[in-house]
Design a protein around this motif. Structure first.
Motif, short mmCIF file in Angstrom:
data_model
loop_
_atom_site.label_atom_id
_atom_site.label_comp_id
_atom_site.label_asym_id
_atom_site.label_seq_id
_atom_site.Cartn_x
_atom_site.Cartn_y
_atom_site.Cartn_z
N ARG A 59 0.67 -1.22 0.01
CA ARG A 59 -0.08 -0.06 -0.25
C ARG A 59 0.79 1.21 0.07
O ARG A 59 0.38 2.52 -0.61
CB ARG A 59 -0.86 0.08 1.16
N LEU A 60 1.93 0.98 0.77
CA LEU A 60 2.98 2.31 0.93
C LEU A 60 3.31 2.75 -0.68
O LEU A 60 3.62 3.64 -1.20
CB LEU A 60 4.08 2.04 1.68
N GLY A 61 3.67 1.53 -1.50
CA GLY A 61 4.49 1.77 -2.98
C GLY A 61 3.25 2.34 -3.72
O GLY A 61 3.41 3.17 -4.45
N HIS A 62 2.08 1.73 -3.54
CA HIS A 62 0.80 2.54 -4.18
C HIS A 62 0.68 4.00 -4.04
O HIS A 62 0.50 4.89 -4.91
CB HIS A 62 -0.32 1.74 -3.97
N LYS A 63 0.62 4.35 -2.61
CA LYS A 63 0.35 5.64 -2.23
C LYS A 63 1.48 6.68 -2.63
O LYS A 63 1.29 7.63 -2.83
CB LYS A 63 0.03 5.75 -0.58
N ALA A 64 2.84 6.20 -2.69
CA ALA A 64 3.92 6.81 -2.78
C ALA A 64 3.93 7.45 -4.35
O ALA A 64 4.06 8.65 -4.67
CB ALA A 64 5.32 6.12 -2.71
N LEU A 65 3.48 6.70 -5.27
CA LEU A 65 3.09 7.16 -6.62
C LEU A 65 1.84 7.86 -6.91
O LEU A 65 1.65 8.51 -7.50
CB LEU A 65 3.09 5.96 -7.60
N ALA A 66 0.92 7.41 -5.95
CA ALA A 66 -0.71 7.75 -6.21
C ALA A 66 -0.53 9.59 -5.90
O ALA A 66 -1.36 10.15 -6.53
CB ALA A 66 -1.51 7.07 -5.39
N VAL A 67 0.09 9.66 -4.91
CA VAL A 67 -0.17 11.28 -4.19
C VAL A 67 0.61 12.05 -5.31
O VAL A 67 0.30 13.31 -5.42
CB VAL A 67 0.51 11.63 -2.91
N ASN A 68 1.52 11.58 -6.18
CA ASN A 68 2.28 12.13 -7.35
C ASN A 68 1.21 12.50 -8.68
O ASN A 68 1.13 13.14 -9.34
CB ASN A 68 3.54 11.67 -7.44
N LEU A 69 0.79 11.16 -8.97
CA LEU A 69 -0.25 11.17 -10.13
C LEU A 69 -1.48 12.09 -9.99
O LEU A 69 -1.98 12.46 -10.67
CB LEU A 69 -0.57 9.76 -10.18
N ASP A 159 -12.61 10.43 4.62
CA ASP A 159 -12.39 9.16 5.33
C ASP A 159 -10.91 8.70 5.76
O ASP A 159 -10.55 8.35 6.71
CB ASP A 159 -12.72 7.92 4.16
N ALA A 160 -9.84 9.44 5.10
CA ALA A 160 -8.46 9.17 5.26
C ALA A 160 -8.41 9.92 6.84
O ALA A 160 -7.58 9.45 7.57
CB ALA A 160 -7.59 10.05 4.28
N ALA A 205 -8.71 23.69 -11.25
CA ALA A 205 -8.72 22.73 -10.49
C ALA A 205 -7.37 22.33 -9.73
O ALA A 205 -6.42 23.24 -9.75
CB ALA A 205 -8.74 21.33 -11.51
N ILE A 206 -7.64 21.76 -8.62
CA ILE A 206 -6.54 21.20 -7.70
C ILE A 206 -7.10 19.85 -7.07
O ILE A 206 -8.25 19.54 -7.04
CB ILE A 206 -6.33 22.43 -6.63
N ASP A 207 -6.01 19.11 -6.64
CA ASP A 207 -6.35 18.08 -5.80
C ASP A 207 -6.42 18.32 -4.21
O ASP A 207 -5.73 19.03 -3.95
CB ASP A 207 -5.43 16.84 -6.08
N VAL A 208 -7.17 17.60 -3.58
CA VAL A 208 -7.47 17.64 -2.06
C VAL A 208 -6.29 16.86 -1.41
O VAL A 208 -6.44 15.72 -1.17
CB VAL A 208 -9.00 17.51 -1.55
N ASP A 257 -5.58 14.14 2.72
CA ASP A 257 -5.02 12.92 2.19
C ASP A 257 -6.19 12.28 1.40
O ASP A 257 -6.32 11.27 1.38
CB ASP A 257 -4.63 12.24 3.33
N ASP A 258 -7.17 13.28 0.71
CA ASP A 258 -8.31 12.50 0.22
C ASP A 258 -7.83 12.25 -1.58
O ASP A 258 -8.25 11.35 -1.87
CB ASP A 258 -9.40 13.42 0.11
N TYR A 259 -7.24 13.13 -1.85
CA TYR A 259 -6.60 13.03 -3.18
C TYR A 259 -7.66 12.69 -4.29
O TYR A 259 -7.70 12.10 -5.33
CB TYR A 259 -5.48 11.70 -3.58
#
Length: 312
Positions: A59-69, A159-160, A205-208, A257-259
């Motif tokens: 999950r950490l590997g996923h999130k590390a990339l997800a927050v950048n994407l 939720d986060a 637009a912006i990400d949360v 941390d919603d993204y």
């Protein structure tokens, strides 16, 4: 296992389409698309600050990339590649296998290949830089919101933050409810398809990432406008909706941390259907500042602010 064997075993793949040279040289070589513009963003995740030491490495590997994407999604960009710089306290092969599996799964699903990076020894620290493209003049930016535009939010908020409160012990959650909000915190979904579909529709637009108050506030500041937001309209899960009202409002307004994406669009704009719920939550106004109201239109005095690394 040494540094270069670590890279070879867990982070080396043949170059992807559009990558003339990837991992293994001093620089990556990318082939830009004619008529497009590069969009670049970096995010750092530090153990104890951005994630718990007990988080599943996949999950950490996923999130590390997800927050950048998610940053690319906010700009309507198509991913082209990313670099990974990581400090590791030691070589833990089981941890690296899990981390890289989560990283690769999202990279493959998003069409975003790893093209380079760096490794060193030290406290666990992950820094990813993503590269994306958008047609010239079509990238979504924070500036551009106009009075009368509607404010929209994708997915659900809060939720986060609720999961974080559960980890802190301030909220008691059990079973499926806890796992659902924990997934939201540890495994967010970057809204890439939505961002790309909003090109030519959204005015800003912006990400949360740090909380709706602060992130929407960035749009307002960049655009020179204000907004009115209905806190009761902000989308939330059934798990969060079962909590006390004040906690709900803290989570959806200032949780972070919603993204998800928050964006503005003209009234009556035909919004895209990409399989994620979109909720109208407010309107852009001439008067500067962000005013929070309830479903009855009455002002809500909340005293909340978004996350800031350097404010107590």
């Amino acid at each position: 296992m040494g540094e270069f064997e670590l890279i070879r075993r867990f982070f080396l793949r043949p170059p992807a389409a559009g990558v003339e040279l990837g991992v293994g040289d001093d620089c990556a070589v990318l082939a830009p698309t004619p008529g497009a513009r590069w969009l670049v963003s970096s995010d750092m995740l530090v153990e104890g600050r951005h994630f718990l030491s007990t988080v599943d490495p996949g999950r950490l590997g996923h999130k590390a990339l997800a927050v950048n994407l998610s940053d690319l999604a906010a700009c309507g960009a198509t991913p082209r590649g990313f670099t990974l710089a990581m400090a590791l306290p030691r070589v833990d092969e089981a941890w690296l296998a899990g981390f890289s599996a989560g990283l690769w799964a999202l990279a493959d699903a998003s069409g975003c290949p790893l093209i380079g990076g760096d490794t060193t020894q030290g406290p666990l620290n992950l820094c990813i830089t993503v590269f994306g493209e958008a047609p010239a003049g079509q990238a979504l930016l924070r500036r551009g919101a106009r009075p009368g535009d509607e404010v929209w939010v994708s997915g659900r908020l809060g939720d986060a933050r609720l999961a974080l409160e559960a980890f802190r012990g301030t909220v008691a959650l059990e079973g499926r409810g806890f796992e659902a909000v924990r997934v939201a915190m540890e495994c967010p979904t970057p809204r890439l398809a939505l961002g790309q579909a909003l090109r030519g529709i959204a005015t800003a637009a912006i990400d949360v990432s740090d909380g709706l108050l602060g992130d929407l506030g960035h749009i307002l500041a960049a655009s020179g406008v204000g907004a009115r937001v209905d806190v009761d309209a902000l989308p939330r899960s059934a798990v969060l909706a079962a909590q006390p009202v004040e906690l709900q409002r803290t989570c959806v307004l200032a949780g972070g941390d919603d993204y998800e994406l928050v964006f503005t669009a003209p009234p009556g704009a035909r919004l895209p259907d990409v399989g994620v719920a979109l909720t109208r939550v407010g309107v852009i106004e001439v008067e500067p500042g962000l005013r929070v109201v309830d479903a009855r239109g009455e002002r809500v005095d909340h005293g909340l602010r978004s996350f800031d690394h350097f404010k107590p």
